[in-house]
Design a protein around this motif. Structure first.
Motif, PDB file in Angstrom:
ATOM      1  N   THR A   1       7.626 -50.422 -29.975  1.00 49.46           N
ATOM      2  CA  THR A   1       6.508 -51.296 -29.605  1.00 49.46           C
ATOM      3  C   THR A   1       5.282 -50.490 -29.156  1.00 49.46           C
ATOM      4  N   MET A   2       5.448 -49.187 -28.966  1.00 51.06           N
ATOM      5  CA  MET A   2       4.321 -48.352 -28.531  1.00 51.06           C
ATOM      6  C   MET A   2       3.608 -47.673 -29.699  1.00 51.06           C
ATOM      7  N   ILE A   3       3.975 -48.027 -30.913  1.00 46.79           N
ATOM      8  CA  ILE A   3       3.421 -47.295 -32.058  1.00 46.79           C
ATOM      9  C   ILE A   3       1.903 -47.427 -32.160  1.00 46.79           C
TER      10      ILE A   3
ATOM     11  N   PHE B   1      -0.268 -47.961 -29.765  1.00 52.77           N
ATOM     12  CA  PHE B   1      -0.856 -47.168 -28.684  1.00 52.77           C
ATOM     13  C   PHE B   1      -0.905 -45.689 -29.084  1.00 52.77           C
ATOM     14  N   HIS B   2       0.229 -45.171 -29.564  1.00 51.40           N
ATOM     15  CA  HIS B   2       0.279 -43.733 -29.902  1.00 51.40           C
ATOM     16  C   HIS B   2      -0.637 -43.403 -31.079  1.00 51.40           C
ATOM     17  N   LEU B   3      -0.668 -44.269 -32.081  1.00 58.13           N
ATOM     18  CA  LEU B   3      -1.549 -43.992 -33.230  1.00 58.13           C
ATOM     19  C   LEU B   3      -3.019 -44.010 -32.802  1.00 58.13           C
ATOM     20  N   GLU B   4      -3.397 -45.021 -32.029  1.00 55.04           N
ATOM     21  CA  GLU B   4      -4.809 -45.109 -31.605  1.00 55.04           C
ATOM     22  C   GLU B   4      -5.182 -43.926 -30.723  1.00 55.04           C
ATOM     23  N   LYS B   5      -4.286 -43.587 -29.814  1.00 59.40           N
ATOM     24  CA  LYS B   5      -4.608 -42.479 -28.901  1.00 59.40           C
ATOM     25  C   LYS B   5      -4.669 -41.160 -29.666  1.00 59.40           C
ATOM     26  N   ALA B   6      -3.699 -40.970 -30.557  1.00 52.87           N
ATOM     27  CA  ALA B   6      -3.652 -39.714 -31.313  1.00 52.87           C
ATOM     28  C   ALA B   6      -4.934 -39.539 -32.129  1.00 52.87           C
ATOM     29  N   ILE B   7      -5.335 -40.580 -32.832  1.00 54.62           N
ATOM     30  CA  ILE B   7      -6.512 -40.429 -33.706  1.00 54.62           C
ATOM     31  C   ILE B   7      -7.791 -40.329 -32.871  1.00 54.62           C
ATOM     32  N   TYR B   8      -7.836 -41.051 -31.778  1.00 56.30           N
ATOM     33  CA  TYR B   8      -9.005 -40.931 -30.887  1.00 56.30           C
ATOM     34  C   TYR B   8      -9.135 -39.487 -30.393  1.00 56.30           C
ATOM     35  N   LEU B   9      -8.029 -38.930 -29.931  1.00 57.85           N
ATOM     36  CA  LEU B   9      -8.093 -37.568 -29.395  1.00 57.85           C
ATOM     37  C   LEU B   9      -8.384 -36.550 -30.487  1.00 57.85           C
ATOM     38  N   ALA B  10      -7.795 -36.766 -31.675  1.00 63.69           N
ATOM     39  CA  ALA B  10      -8.029 -35.819 -32.774  1.00 63.69           C
ATOM     40  C   ALA B  10      -9.516 -35.682 -33.061  1.00 63.69           C
ATOM     41  N   ARG B  11     -10.248 -36.791 -32.941  1.00 59.00           N
ATOM     42  CA  ARG B  11     -11.653 -36.788 -33.359  1.00 59.00           C
ATOM     43  C   ARG B  11     -12.640 -36.585 -32.226  1.00 59.00           C
ATOM     44  N   SER B  12     -12.247 -36.874 -31.001  1.00 61.81           N
ATOM     45  CA  SER B  12     -13.258 -36.876 -29.945  1.00 61.81           C
ATOM     46  C   SER B  12     -13.390 -35.496 -29.312  1.00 61.81           C
ATOM     47  N   GLY B  13     -14.514 -35.276 -28.639  1.00 64.32           N
ATOM     48  CA  GLY B  13     -14.746 -33.994 -27.982  1.00 64.32           C
ATOM     49  C   GLY B  13     -14.611 -32.867 -28.992  1.00 64.32           C
ATOM     50  N   ARG B  14     -13.903 -31.816 -28.610  1.00 62.60           N
ATOM     51  CA  ARG B  14     -13.625 -30.755 -29.584  1.00 62.60           C
ATOM     52  C   ARG B  14     -12.448 -31.234 -30.429  1.00 62.60           C
ATOM     53  N   PRO B  15     -12.669 -31.505 -31.720  1.00 63.68           N
ATOM     54  CA  PRO B  15     -11.594 -32.096 -32.519  1.00 63.68           C
ATOM     55  C   PRO B  15     -10.391 -31.156 -32.628  1.00 63.68           C
ATOM     56  N   GLY B  16      -9.282 -31.718 -33.073  1.00 62.63           N
ATOM     57  CA  GLY B  16      -8.085 -30.892 -33.211  1.00 62.63           C
ATOM     58  C   GLY B  16      -6.918 -31.707 -33.723  1.00 62.63           C
TER      59      GLY B  16
ATOM     60  N   ILE C   1       8.560 -54.877 -36.363  1.00 63.09           N
ATOM     61  CA  ILE C   1       7.694 -55.113 -35.192  1.00 63.09           C
ATOM     62  C   ILE C   1       6.704 -56.237 -35.513  1.00 63.09           C
ATOM     63  N   ASN C   2       6.188 -56.834 -34.451  1.00 60.69           N
ATOM     64  CA  ASN C   2       5.144 -57.842 -34.635  1.00 60.69           C
ATOM     65  C   ASN C   2       3.802 -57.186 -34.304  1.00 60.69           C
ATOM     66  N   PRO C   3       2.968 -56.935 -35.301  1.00 60.55           N
ATOM     67  CA  PRO C   3       1.721 -56.192 -35.067  1.00 60.55           C
ATOM     68  C   PRO C   3       0.816 -56.853 -34.039  1.00 60.55           C
ATOM     69  N   ASP C   4       0.945 -58.172 -33.867  1.00 61.65           N
ATOM     70  CA  ASP C   4       0.060 -58.870 -32.916  1.00 61.65           C
ATOM     71  C   ASP C   4       0.499 -58.699 -31.469  1.00 61.65           C
ATOM     72  N   GLU C   5       1.656 -58.131 -31.281  1.00 54.24           N
ATOM     73  CA  GLU C   5       2.160 -58.028 -29.902  1.00 54.24           C
ATOM     74  C   GLU C   5       2.233 -56.587 -29.399  1.00 54.24           C
ATOM     75  N   LEU C   6       1.533 -55.696 -30.064  1.00 50.80           N
ATOM     76  CA  LEU C   6       1.650 -54.279 -29.680  1.00 50.80           C
ATOM     77  C   LEU C   6       0.531 -53.896 -28.724  1.00 50.80           C
ATOM     78  N   PRO C   7       0.836 -53.234 -27.616  1.00 53.72           N
ATOM     79  CA  PRO C   7      -0.249 -52.762 -26.756  1.00 53.72           C
ATOM     80  C   PRO C   7      -1.038 -51.655 -27.458  1.00 53.72           C
ATOM     81  N   GLY C   8      -2.367 -51.651 -27.229  1.00 52.46           N
ATOM     82  CA  GLY C   8      -3.211 -50.635 -27.872  1.00 52.46           C
ATOM     83  C   GLY C   8      -3.734 -49.635 -26.856  1.00 52.46           C
ATOM     84  N   PHE C   9      -4.354 -48.572 -27.374  1.00 47.76           N
ATOM     85  CA  PHE C   9      -4.978 -47.562 -26.499  1.00 47.76           C
ATOM     86  C   PHE C   9      -6.478 -47.832 -26.348  1.00 47.76           C
TER      87      PHE C   9
END
Ligand SMILES: Cc1ncc(C[n+]2csc(CCOP(=O)(O)OP(=O)(O)O)c2C)c(N)n1
Length: 594
Positions: free
Chosen positions: A140-142, A144-159, A174-182
């Protein structure tokens, strides 16, 4: 309800990513099956996960957004580590996804080595080389992890970022409408608030320093391209006329026919470029980490006559190696846009005298590897010839070694051409898979690979991928029959004992290899044939392989040796000649060991 692996692929497609580089294994079959079922994203199946990672890196560098590579657990994941490290050192936003054994057979914190087959704790392995690395054990955290990972990859000094997905998690519904986001979470909001604005006072100070300078120089690093600031750099140059030198990673920050361009600096830079920088009275350093390959082993002597301004997104790079008078933590593109605005009514200083000086350096100290007699091929001249035949928008992928330095010194990049290099990692085997990623990121432009006979053997298997996809990749092997860069080092420092570079080194008939992959090939063994064969190779569609036969003793010249300031390269100028050329005092002779 949908399968988690379908959710992951949909997420990737929403980032406008249409290619995923991968080498399959049991632990990622669910993910790849989810790709199979769509026609808006393709698996690019390579033959080694390291190549997949390099290809994803190049893909991200060309599309400016993101690259994605996947590998199975254990050996697949570990094979990607060099590519992950390359993205880390060179600030490239890539998402790496690894499959992992089922959660019920994973060891978690138990002190046992392994429970499942091919189980490896890849997250711990890559932690020091990533901005974010997580094992997703809760389906159910997928999001959150995808949004956070891609946000971090691109923001500030990318990596790079990595998500490790156990097989049972991949197949969870999983139910995509019930997943917490980052995005929008308190954690995300806090990260956004940490962002610093460029101060007007700093911009005004810099404008005054630029107006007062008589010998200003801009040092453009890889951060210019990473930030998307190349157009703003050109605008700054046209507003001020300030000459530009680059680091190896900054080579494609500016077209090389720009009259303000004065080449690559550093340990293997051009002598005239190093002299230009060394004699500056104001140095504006843009997105460059000033490693010792640029500054030499004496950073205290680097641009010692100049007021130094350093702009970098990463505060840890500021005042880290070279002390500067003004350190500005900022995204280079945003900084340049703000500075250009500040300079709207700027009257540029008269730089005629300065240009006379540095044009003189360029005329008097052209870069030539070693005097060669025809029919031998002079590598620096070869690079200039090759660049004449390359078209606007093409991507030039360099490997590592002498071939890379000849290109860095003498390849003349045209407008819109990019040059991809494994800078911080310096990984042999980079160029061929990089061309694969670059051409897929921008199908309309081709790629040119410049590589040594050693480097091509590191990921040679990707000739098959390039041939299978019929990609427009022109491969030039600077074949000196040895591991030239290290051989040159052994000749200088080990009395010519060429262990493992000549002695014990081998290379097969590369044209027969190309033939086996169905790639047309040429040999250039005579300087007189160079122009004709390059033109022929470049005019063909699809991949082409060109084996350029060099003398084994080919060298990179000039070269900076230990403990010398960057203007004092080997072969050394006579001391009085150097003194005549320099506008600032020489470093004391007693500081220079024999
Ligand atoms: C993966 C990897 N292993 C080893 C090295 C060390 N190394 C740097 S340059 C070089 C020689 C390169 O030889 P070649 O590819 O033939 O190119 P040349 O220098 O002859 O142009 C080696 C072994 C490296 N950079 N990367």
């Amino acid at each position: 309800m949908i399968k988690l692996s379908d959710y992951v692929i949909e997420f990737i497609v929403q980032q406008k990513i249409n290619h995923i580089f991968e080498f399959i294994g049991g632990a990622i079959t669910h993910l790849l099956d989810s790709v199979y079922q769509r026609d808006d994203v393709n698996c690019i199946s390579v033959h080694h996960e390291q190549s997949g990672a390099f290809a994803a890196e190049a893909y991200a560098r060309i599309n400016g957004r993101l690259g994605v590579a996947m590998a199975t657990s254990g050996p697949g994941a570990l094979n990607m580590v060099t590519g992950i490290g390359s993205c880390w050192f060179d600030s490239v936003p890539c998402l790496f996804i690894t499959g992992q054994v089922n959660t019920y057979e994973y060891k978690f914190d138990r002190p046992i080595r392994q429970i499942g087959f091919q189980e490896t704790d890849i997250v711990s392995v890559v932690k020091p080389l990533t901005k974010y690395a997580e094992l997703v054990s809760d389906a159910t955290m997928i999001r959150f992890h995808l949004e956070k990972a891609i946000y971090l990859a691109r923001s500030g000094r990318p990596g790079p970022v990595l998500l490790d997905l156990p097989m049972d998690v991949q197949r969870t519904r999983i139910n995509p409408d019930e997943l917490p986001g980052f995005l929008g979470s308190p954690e995300h909001v806090e990260m956004e608030m940490a962002y610093r604005k460029i101060s007007h006072a700093d911009l005004a100070t810099i404008a005054k320093m630029l107006a007062d300078a008589r010998r200003p120089v801009i040092l453009a690093g890889g951060g210019v391209r990473t930030s998307g600031g190349a157009a703003q750099l050109l605008e700054l140059v046209s507003r001020t006329g300030i000459p530009v030198v680059t680091s190896l990673m900054g080579l494609d920050a500016i077209p090389h026919d720009c009259p303000a361009f004065f080449g690559m600096i550093g340990a293997y830079g051009n002598r005239y470029s190093n002299m230009t920088l060394a004699n500056s009275d104001l140095l504006l350093i843009l997105g460059s980490r000033l490693d010792t390959r640029q500054t030499g082993t004496r950073p205290d002597t680097f641009a010692r006559g100049a007021k130094r301004i350093h702009v970098d997104i990463d505060p840890l790079e500021l005042n880290a190696k070279v002390q500067v008078h003004l350190a500005i933590q900022a995204d280079v593109a945003e900084f340049l846009a703000a500075l250009n605005k500040q300079l709207e009514c700027f009257t540029p200083p008269d730089l005629n005298e300065w240009y006379r000086t540095i044009n003189g350096y360029r005329d008097r100290y052209p870069t030539v590897s070693l005097p060669t007699e025809p029919p031998a091929i002079e590598p620096n001249r070869f690079m200039a010839q090759l660049s004449d035949h390359c078209r606007e928008g093409e991507v030039v992928c360099l490997d590592v070694g002498q071939n890379q330095m000849w290109a860095g010194q003498s390849f003349r990049l045209k407008k819109g051409q990019r040059m991809l290099i494994s800078g911080g990692m310096g990984a042999m085997g980079f160029a061929l898979p990089a061309a694969l990623g670059a051409t897929l990121a921008e199908r309309e432009h081709g790629a040119v690979v410049i590589c040594g006979d050693g480097g091509i053997q590191v990921n040679i298997q990707e000739l098959e991928t390039i041939a299978r996809l019929c990609l427009p990749v022109k491969i030039f092997i600077m074949n000196n029959g040895c591991l030239g860069m290290v051989r040159q080092f052994q000749d200088m420092y080990f009395g010519g004992r060429q262990q493992s570079t000549v002695v014990g080194y081998g290379c097969p008939d590369l044209n027969r290899i190309a033939d086996a992959y169905g790639i047309p090939s040429f040999i250039i063994d005579d300087a007189a044939k160079t122009e004709k064969i390059i033109a022929q190779a470049m005019s063909m569609s699809g991949p082409v392989f060109v084996n350029v036969l060099l003398e084994q003793i080919s060298c990179v010249n000039p070269k900076l040796v230990v403990n010398r300031p960057i203007e004092d390269m080997s072969p050394h100028l006579e001391r009085d000649e150097l003194e005549r050329e320099m506008l600032i005092g020489l470093v004391d002779e007693q500081d220079v060991p024999d």
